[in-house]
Write an enzyme that holds these catalytic residues in place. Structure first.
Site, PDB file in Angstrom:
ATOM      1  N   ASP A  31       0.869  -1.191   0.000  1.00 20.13           N
ATOM      2  CA  ASP A  31       0.000   0.000   0.000  1.00 20.13           C
ATOM      3  C   ASP A  31       0.902   1.237   0.000  1.00 20.13           C
ATOM      4  OD1 ASP A  31      -3.221   0.440   1.272  1.00 20.13           O
ATOM      5  OD2 ASP A  31      -1.888   2.147   0.939  1.00 20.13           O
ATOM      6  N   LEU A  33      -0.203   4.275   0.802  1.00 21.86           N
ATOM      7  CA  LEU A  33      -0.783   5.249   1.749  1.00 21.86           C
ATOM      8  C   LEU A  33      -1.440   6.455   1.079  1.00 21.86           C
ATOM      9  CD1 LEU A  33       1.895   5.194   4.608  1.00 21.86           C
ATOM     10  CD2 LEU A  33      -0.402   4.232   4.669  1.00 21.86           C
ATOM     11  N   ASP A  51       4.174   1.203  -4.550  1.00 19.58           N
ATOM     12  CA  ASP A  51       3.097   1.580  -5.468  1.00 19.58           C
ATOM     13  C   ASP A  51       2.849   0.418  -6.436  1.00 19.58           C
ATOM     14  OD1 ASP A  51       1.773   2.816  -7.839  1.00 19.58           O
ATOM     15  OD2 ASP A  51       2.114   4.662  -6.712  1.00 19.58           O
ATOM     16  N   PHE A  74      -7.072  -4.702  -3.903  1.00 19.41           N
ATOM     17  CA  PHE A  74      -7.984  -3.637  -3.469  1.00 19.41           C
ATOM     18  C   PHE A  74      -7.429  -2.249  -3.770  1.00 19.41           C
ATOM     19  CE2 PHE A  74      -8.818  -7.195  -0.534  1.00 19.41           C
ATOM     20  CZ  PHE A  74     -10.192  -7.323  -0.671  1.00 19.41           C
ATOM     21  N   ALA A  75      -6.129  -2.140  -4.032  1.00 14.73           N
ATOM     22  CA  ALA A  75      -5.533  -0.812  -4.212  1.00 14.73           C
ATOM     23  C   ALA A  75      -6.192  -0.102  -5.387  1.00 14.73           C
ATOM     24  CB  ALA A  75      -4.029  -0.941  -4.455  1.00 14.73           C
ATOM     25  N   TYR A 143     -14.243   6.693 -13.176  1.00 14.48           N
ATOM     26  CA  TYR A 143     -13.977   5.682 -12.141  1.00 14.48           C
ATOM     27  C   TYR A 143     -14.472   4.310 -12.622  1.00 14.48           C
ATOM     28  CZ  TYR A 143     -14.711   2.909  -7.892  1.00 14.48           C
ATOM     29  OH  TYR A 143     -14.727   1.893  -6.967  1.00 14.48           O
ATOM     30  N   LYS A 147     -12.279   0.886 -13.966  1.00 13.11           N
ATOM     31  CA  LYS A 147     -12.398  -0.431 -13.334  1.00 13.11           C
ATOM     32  C   LYS A 147     -12.872  -1.475 -14.350  1.00 13.11           C
ATOM     33  CE  LYS A 147     -12.168  -0.895  -9.159  1.00 13.11           C
ATOM     34  NZ  LYS A 147     -11.052  -1.121  -8.197  1.00 13.11           N
TER      35      LYS A 147
HETATM   36  N1  LIG Z   1     -15.806   1.310  -0.599  1.00 13.29           N
HETATM   37  C1  LIG Z   1     -16.713   0.856  -1.417  1.00 13.29           C
HETATM   38  O1  LIG Z   1     -17.945   1.057  -1.207  1.00 13.29           O
HETATM   39  C2  LIG Z   1     -16.348   0.025  -2.629  1.00 13.29           C
HETATM   40  C3  LIG Z   1     -17.369  -0.547  -3.345  1.00 13.29           C
HETATM   41  C4  LIG Z   1     -17.040  -1.324  -4.439  1.00 13.29           C
HETATM   42  C5  LIG Z   1     -15.730  -1.509  -4.796  1.00 13.29           C
HETATM   43  N2  LIG Z   1     -14.731  -0.930  -4.112  1.00 13.29           N
HETATM   44  C6  LIG Z   1     -13.346  -1.169  -4.541  1.00 13.29           C
HETATM   45  O2  LIG Z   1     -12.645  -1.792  -3.475  1.00 13.29           O
HETATM   46  C7  LIG Z   1     -11.299  -1.315  -3.424  1.00 13.29           C
HETATM   47  C8  LIG Z   1     -10.993  -0.792  -2.030  1.00 13.29           C
HETATM   48  O3  LIG Z   1     -11.915   0.233  -1.712  1.00 13.29           O
HETATM   49  P1  LIG Z   1     -11.833   1.012  -0.320  1.00 13.29           P
HETATM   50  O4  LIG Z   1     -13.160   1.617  -0.091  1.00 13.29           O
HETATM   51  O5  LIG Z   1     -11.234   0.125   0.696  1.00 13.29           O
HETATM   52  O6  LIG Z   1     -10.838   2.200  -0.715  1.00 13.29           O
HETATM   53  P2  LIG Z   1      -9.652   2.834   0.154  1.00 13.29           P
HETATM   54  O7  LIG Z   1      -9.299   4.115  -0.509  1.00 13.29           O
HETATM   55  O8  LIG Z   1     -10.005   2.860   1.589  1.00 13.29           O
HETATM   56  O9  LIG Z   1      -8.485   1.766  -0.059  1.00 13.29           O
HETATM   57  C9  LIG Z   1      -7.674   1.746  -1.195  1.00 13.29           C
HETATM   58  C10 LIG Z   1      -6.242   1.556  -0.741  1.00 13.29           C
HETATM   59  O10 LIG Z   1      -5.403   1.502  -1.885  1.00 13.29           O
HETATM   60  C11 LIG Z   1      -4.221   2.251  -1.612  1.00 13.29           C
HETATM   61  N3  LIG Z   1      -3.667   2.693  -2.889  1.00 13.29           N
HETATM   62  C12 LIG Z   1      -4.216   3.603  -3.752  1.00 13.29           C
HETATM   63  N4  LIG Z   1      -3.439   3.754  -4.824  1.00 13.29           N
HETATM   64  C13 LIG Z   1      -2.379   2.918  -4.666  1.00 13.29           C
HETATM   65  C14 LIG Z   1      -1.231   2.612  -5.437  1.00 13.29           C
HETATM   66  N5  LIG Z   1      -1.004   3.223  -6.619  1.00 13.29           N
HETATM   67  N6  LIG Z   1      -0.348   1.696  -4.977  1.00 13.29           N
HETATM   68  C15 LIG Z   1      -0.556   1.092  -3.772  1.00 13.29           C
HETATM   69  N7  LIG Z   1      -1.612   1.339  -2.994  1.00 13.29           N
HETATM   70  C16 LIG Z   1      -2.524   2.241  -3.419  1.00 13.29           C
HETATM   71  C17 LIG Z   1      -4.674   3.395  -0.707  1.00 13.29           C
HETATM   72  O11 LIG Z   1      -3.611   3.953   0.052  1.00 13.29           O
HETATM   73  C18 LIG Z   1      -5.724   2.697   0.149  1.00 13.29           C
HETATM   74  O12 LIG Z   1      -5.159   2.162   1.330  1.00 13.29           O
HETATM   75  C19 LIG Z   1     -11.170  -0.230  -4.494  1.00 13.29           C
HETATM   76  O13 LIG Z   1     -10.467  -0.790  -5.596  1.00 13.29           O
HETATM   77  C20 LIG Z   1     -12.607   0.113  -4.877  1.00 13.29           C
HETATM   78  O14 LIG Z   1     -12.711   0.418  -6.244  1.00 13.29           O
HETATM   79  C21 LIG Z   1     -15.009  -0.156  -3.019  1.00 13.29           C
END
Ligand SMILES: NC(=O)c1ccc[n+]([C@@H]2O[C@H](COP(=O)([O-])OP(=O)(O)OC[C@H]3O[C@@H](n4cnc5c(N)ncnc54)[C@H](O)[C@@H]3O)[C@@H](O)[C@H]2O)c1
Length: 158
Positions: A31, A33, A51, A74-75, A143, A147
């Site tokens: 991650d 951050l 990254d 998840f990133a 967005y 995806k």
């Molecule tokens: N939260 C929701 O309701 C939801 C719903 C459907 C799908 N999602 C998907 O689930 C995933 C996680 O969502 P979330 O809500 O936990 O988001 P979040 O922003 O809390 O978590 C994403 C994490 O990815 C890290 N990150 C971002 N860019 C990065 C990079 N280039 N390299 C390394 N790390 C990186 C961030 O620091 C963060 O910790 C996302 O891909 C999102 O599209 C989320």
């Protein structure tokens, strides 16, 4: 069994890390951050501040850790209005980030599973509720588009 969790310090990823550790997996978190917090680190997880778009750094993790058998990805960037203002940034992280991960793992036979956290935004305006997984995908913002492009990349690779 070793599982790499990208975005493992974010909202969903950090919960996944806790569950995986509870179930007895060895967990490696990657991650950068952007939106995660160090407070979310599980003491039993190994953390790399990197990254997902950095080919060499991600490869170094695979070389060092050996035998990573699954990736939970998840990133990503997740803010719809920001994606409208800065679409290239979203394709760079959400789509090219996946391309980079696939380019690394194609050289590692140990990896048998790639789990991608996509989004309901790939469907756009739903015609029927509840949305079914095989409904038409017509995202209405960068967005969702970034995806969906990642989903297509993964399907082609698989
Ligand atoms: N939260 C929701 O309701 C939801 C719903 C459907 C799908 N999602 C998907 O689930 C995933 C996680 O969502 P979330 O809500 O936990 O988001 P979040 O922003 O809390 O978590 C994403 C994490 O990815 C890290 N990150 C971002 N860019 C990065 C990079 N280039 N390299 C390394 N790390 C990186 C961030 O620091 C963060 O910790 C996302 O891909 C999102 O599209 C989320």
């Amino acid at each position: 069994m070793k599982v790499l969790v990208t975005g493992g310090l974010g909202y969903i990823g950090s919960h996944a890390v806790y569950l995986l550790i509870e179930k007895g997996y060895d967990v490696i978190v990657l991650d950068n951050l952007t939106n995660g917090s160090k407070n979310n680190i599980h003491q039993k997880a190994k953390y790399y501040y990197e990254d997902i778009r950095d080919y060499q750094k991600v490869k170094d993790i695979f070389e060092k850790e050996k035998d990573i058998c699954a990736i939970m990805h998840f990133a990503g960037l997740i803010v719809v209005p920001e994606s409208v203002k800065e679409p290239l940034k979203y394709f760079d992280v959400n789509t090219s980030g996946v391309l980079n991960l696939l380019n690394v793992i194609k050289d590692y036979d140990s990896v048998k599973t790639f789990i991608f956290s996509s989004t309901a935004a790939v469907y756009g305006e739903p015609k029927f509720i509840p949305i079914k997984e095989d409904d038409v995908k017509e995202p209405i913002n960068p967005y969702g588009q970034s995806k969906l492009a990642a989903e297509q990349l993964i399907c082609s690779w698989a």
